[in-house]
Scaffold this motif. Structure first.
Motif, PDB file in Angstrom:
ATOM      1  N   TRP A 101     -34.045 -12.739  18.059  1.00  0.00           N
ATOM      2  CA  TRP A 101     -33.751 -12.088  19.334  1.00  0.00           C
ATOM      3  C   TRP A 101     -33.188 -13.103  20.324  1.00  0.00           C
ATOM      4  CZ3 TRP A 101     -36.367 -14.234  23.385  1.00  0.00           C
ATOM      5  CH2 TRP A 101     -37.572 -14.889  23.095  1.00  0.00           C
ATOM      6  N   GLN A 102     -32.371 -12.600  21.228  1.00  0.00           N
ATOM      7  CA  GLN A 102     -31.765 -13.439  22.257  1.00  0.00           C
ATOM      8  C   GLN A 102     -31.801 -12.701  23.590  1.00  0.00           C
ATOM      9  OE1 GLN A 102     -27.844 -13.827  20.364  1.00  0.00           O
ATOM     10  NE2 GLN A 102     -28.181 -16.029  20.212  1.00  0.00           N
ATOM     11  N   VAL A 103     -32.034 -13.440  24.655  1.00  0.00           N
ATOM     12  CA  VAL A 103     -31.948 -12.930  26.020  1.00  0.00           C
ATOM     13  C   VAL A 103     -30.949 -13.792  26.764  1.00  0.00           C
ATOM     14  CG1 VAL A 103     -33.176 -12.565  28.198  1.00  0.00           C
ATOM     15  CG2 VAL A 103     -34.298 -12.046  26.025  1.00  0.00           C
ATOM     16  N   ALA A 104     -30.006 -13.144  27.433  1.00  0.00           N
ATOM     17  CA  ALA A 104     -28.919 -13.880  28.085  1.00  0.00           C
ATOM     18  C   ALA A 104     -28.691 -13.353  29.495  1.00  0.00           C
ATOM     19  CB  ALA A 104     -27.633 -13.760  27.272  1.00  0.00           C
ATOM     20  N   GLU A 105     -28.012 -14.159  30.284  1.00  0.00           N
ATOM     21  CA  GLU A 105     -27.665 -13.757  31.646  1.00  0.00           C
ATOM     22  C   GLU A 105     -26.378 -12.953  31.692  1.00  0.00           C
ATOM     23  OE1 GLU A 105     -27.574 -17.512  33.651  1.00  0.00           O
ATOM     24  OE2 GLU A 105     -29.687 -17.379  34.237  1.00  0.00           O
ATOM     25  N   ASP A 106     -25.665 -12.898  30.582  1.00  0.00           N
ATOM     26  CA  ASP A 106     -24.394 -12.174  30.554  1.00  0.00           C
ATOM     27  C   ASP A 106     -24.316 -11.333  29.289  1.00  0.00           C
ATOM     28  OD1 ASP A 106     -24.109 -14.743  29.089  1.00  0.00           O
ATOM     29  OD2 ASP A 106     -22.140 -13.889  28.617  1.00  0.00           O
ATOM     30  N   GLU A 107     -23.523 -10.279  29.344  1.00  0.00           N
ATOM     31  CA  GLU A 107     -23.459  -9.323  28.253  1.00  0.00           C
ATOM     32  C   GLU A 107     -22.787  -9.888  27.009  1.00  0.00           C
ATOM     33  OE1 GLU A 107     -22.740  -4.492  27.963  1.00  0.00           O
ATOM     34  OE2 GLU A 107     -21.909  -5.642  29.639  1.00  0.00           O
ATOM     35  N   ARG A 108     -22.003 -10.956  27.160  1.00  0.00           N
ATOM     36  CA  ARG A 108     -21.354 -11.587  26.009  1.00  0.00           C
ATOM     37  C   ARG A 108     -22.199 -12.697  25.386  1.00  0.00           C
ATOM     38  NH1 ARG A 108     -15.988 -10.326  25.321  1.00  0.00           N
ATOM     39  NH2 ARG A 108     -15.036  -9.053  26.971  1.00  0.00           N
ATOM     40  N   VAL A 131     -30.656 -17.670  27.593  1.00  0.00           N
ATOM     41  CA  VAL A 131     -31.725 -18.397  28.286  1.00  0.00           C
ATOM     42  C   VAL A 131     -33.037 -18.410  27.505  1.00  0.00           C
ATOM     43  CG1 VAL A 131     -30.733 -18.037  30.572  1.00  0.00           C
ATOM     44  CG2 VAL A 131     -32.325 -16.339  29.636  1.00  0.00           C
ATOM     45  N   ARG A 132     -33.217 -17.468  26.603  1.00  0.00           N
ATOM     46  CA  ARG A 132     -34.399 -17.441  25.756  1.00  0.00           C
ATOM     47  C   ARG A 132     -34.006 -16.876  24.393  1.00  0.00           C
ATOM     48  NH1 ARG A 132     -35.990 -20.299  28.995  1.00  0.00           N
ATOM     49  NH2 ARG A 132     -37.975 -20.354  30.154  1.00  0.00           N
ATOM     50  N   ALA A 133     -34.622 -17.395  23.338  1.00  0.00           N
ATOM     51  CA  ALA A 133     -34.351 -16.913  21.990  1.00  0.00           C
ATOM     52  C   ALA A 133     -35.552 -17.212  21.119  1.00  0.00           C
ATOM     53  CB  ALA A 133     -33.091 -17.578  21.417  1.00  0.00           C
ATOM     54  N   GLY A 134     -35.664 -16.472  20.048  1.00  0.00           N
ATOM     55  CA  GLY A 134     -36.779 -16.695  19.139  1.00  0.00           C
ATOM     56  C   GLY A 134     -36.666 -15.799  17.930  1.00  0.00           C
TER      57      GLY A 134
END
Length: 521
Positions: free
Chosen positions: A93-100, A105-108
């Motif tokens: 999983w990934q969490v980002a500040e932008d849709e691309r 900023v976080r992943a795991g």
């Protein structure tokens, strides 16, 4: 006629819990807190897209979120495993500040295991308050759709937020077009207030949605874990439901149909033995967790799950999420029992938990998120708080106490849009208003509906009532330091297709320091 329930064959309590529960290791792995499928390199590859049930987020905090997906390349497979092999799969999983996803900023990695229907519930922390983020999942060369969420404001912030309340989405009664309108309104969070799925068999008699019948697998009432898993999969294949989950984080609480109509605590309304019903409740609660973006505490241990909880939106609102099924007393057999002082809707422990939370909340507002109508209607509506008048009075007394922050109650269940004030004493129409309640209609249950129906006179006979409409839709809300606003939105039909446009029916406002709702012109 309902299918016969499975028999637990006299299992003692310890063995029963082992049979119905799931290990802590599986829970931690699905939350991304333990283990990886290093040994799963030999597991069958995923030839088809495993993300056909979409993605979701939930439980927004100022610094984090719960993410969700469930691997299911064949969601309606009869065995309830969604076409997955009985093996573990790493899900990135990934969490980002932008849709691309240029600024991740976080992943795991979380481990999708067959014990939890190959669902994962990563717990993400270390995010910034009041910010929008995007997220996605990857598994064996496949990438999920992108979802987005906004974290809650910081602890002392009184920043405004928008929300929607939804409930009662009987897939077979109509399309989920109300969610198309909800997504367009772009709320910060969705409160889902019960009846995410329905347990009834789906037959020609109740298949009102203009769509192909789901087949013989769904013609019997749900009883087993596989039954509930497949039923969730059917409902979650709806594209508008998937879009609503991807558009905002959800805070959910179940009502009765996630298990069985009108159940109360350990009692089946239809006469199942307590042993058989508790086994059914155990697998139903487990499937509920597997298919929703819920926190770890919501995973059932045997037939028991901690579903009531408290969240906060900065310094503005404390959210009290109630469980009105798992601890309630059964429906009363007569008026004397109905008015017995010891009867409870929430159970003694949850009542005390709620009262403490209301009295100690340091936010501007208390918002109660719950399942069935609290406002007084008629004595024969015994499945609602009318069937528990002593318990309702205890709560009303607390809501009216000096020093308790103003409250607003949001409710599901009734398949109608209804608004009314909660009085300190319903026996005295001139008594003080201690709160206001906004009851939301269904997403699809009961089909198209109409502006008025035969139940309108029951609700609108009282001076404390302000609004009634019988069409499908949801409540769109807004909270700030000065007021909580609720707008009733609806669609004109749901049975024919999912193209109906949303419309605003009416809007009401509860001002801080001024009890009672006012219509917004």
């Amino acid at each position: 006629m309902s299918a016969a329930p499975p028999s637990s064959n006299g299992l003692d309590r310890r063995l029963f819990l082992q049979a119905a529960g799931v290990g802590v290791g599986a829970l931690l792995a699905g939350a991304g807190l333990a283990g990886q499928a290093e040994a799963a390199g030999g597991a069958p590859r995923l030839r088809d897209d495993p993300f056909r049930l979409g993605v979701a987020s939930g439980e927004p905090a100022s610094d984090g979120i719960v993410l969700w997906t469930r691997l299911a390349p064949r969601p309606l497979a009869d065995d309830g495993h969604g076409g997955m092999a009985r093996a573990g799969y790493d899900v990135r999983w990934q969490v980002a500040e932008d849709e691309r996803f240029h600024r991740v900023v976080r992943a795991g990695t979380a481990l999708a295991l067959p014990e939890l229907g190959h669902s994962v519930h990563p717990q993400v922390r270390g995010l910034r308050p009041g910010r929008q983020y995007f997220y996605r999942f990857q598994a064996r060369g496949h990438t999920s759709p992108v979802g987005r969420f906004r974290t809650a404001p910081g602890a002392h912030s009184r920043a405004a937020f928008s929300f929607a309340t939804a409930s009662c989405q009987a897939w077979y009664h109509g399309h989920f077009s109300a969610y198309r309108d909800l997504v367009a309104q772009d709320p910060d969070v969705v409160f889902f207030l019960g009846d995410y799925v329905y347990e009834y068999g789906i037959t020609a008699a109740n298949m009102w949605r203009n769509a192909p019948a789901p087949g013989p697998r769904h013609e019997l009432e749900t009883n087993t874990l596989a039954d509930y898993r497949v039923r969730y999969s059917l409902f979650k294949t709806d594209p508008d439901l998937q879009a609503a989950h991807a558009a905002a984080p959800w805070i959910l609480t179940p009502d009765d149909h996630e298990v069985q109509n009108d159940y109360a605590d350990e009692k089946s309304y239809y006469g199942l033995s307590e042993e058989d019903f508790l086994l059914r409740r155990a697998v139903a609660y487990r499937a509920y967790y597997e298919n929703c973006p819920l926190p770890p505490l919501a995973l059932a241990q045997g037939p028991d799950a901690r579903l009531h909880r408290r969240l906060r939106y900065g310094g503005l609102a404390t959210l009290h999420v109630l469980d009105g099924r798992q601890y309630r007393d059964p429906k009363p057999a007569n008026t004397e029992e109905q008015y017995a002082p010891g009867r409870s809707m929430l159970g003694t422990a949850q009542e005390q938990w709620l009262y403490r939370g209301l009295r100690t909340a340091d936010t501007r507002w208390n918002l109660l998120l719950q399942q069935v109508g609290m406002v007084k209607v008629t004595e024969n509506r015994v499945d609602q708080w009318d069937g528990y008048p002593a318990a309702r009075q205890r709560l009303l007394d607390v809501l009216g106490e000096r020093g308790v922050a103003p409250s607003v109650v949001f409710t599901g269940d009734c398949h109608r849009s209804i608004a009314g004030d909660l009085l300190a004493d319903f026996a005295d129409p001139d008594s003080a208003v201690v709160s206001s309640e906004f009851l939301g209609t269904s997403i699809a249950s009961d089909g198209d509906g109409a502006p008025s129906d035969n139940y309108a006179k029951d609700w609108m006979q009282h001076p404390w009532m302000s609004f009634y409409d019988g069409r499908r839709g949801y409540v769109l809300g807004h909270a700030d330091a000065g007021a909580v606003t609720a707008e009733y939105r609806a669609v004109p039909y749901v049975r024919a297709d999912n193209q109906a446009a949303g419309l605003s029916l009416d809007r009401f406002r509860v001002e801080h320091g001024r009890p009672g709702m006012q219509k917004v012109s």
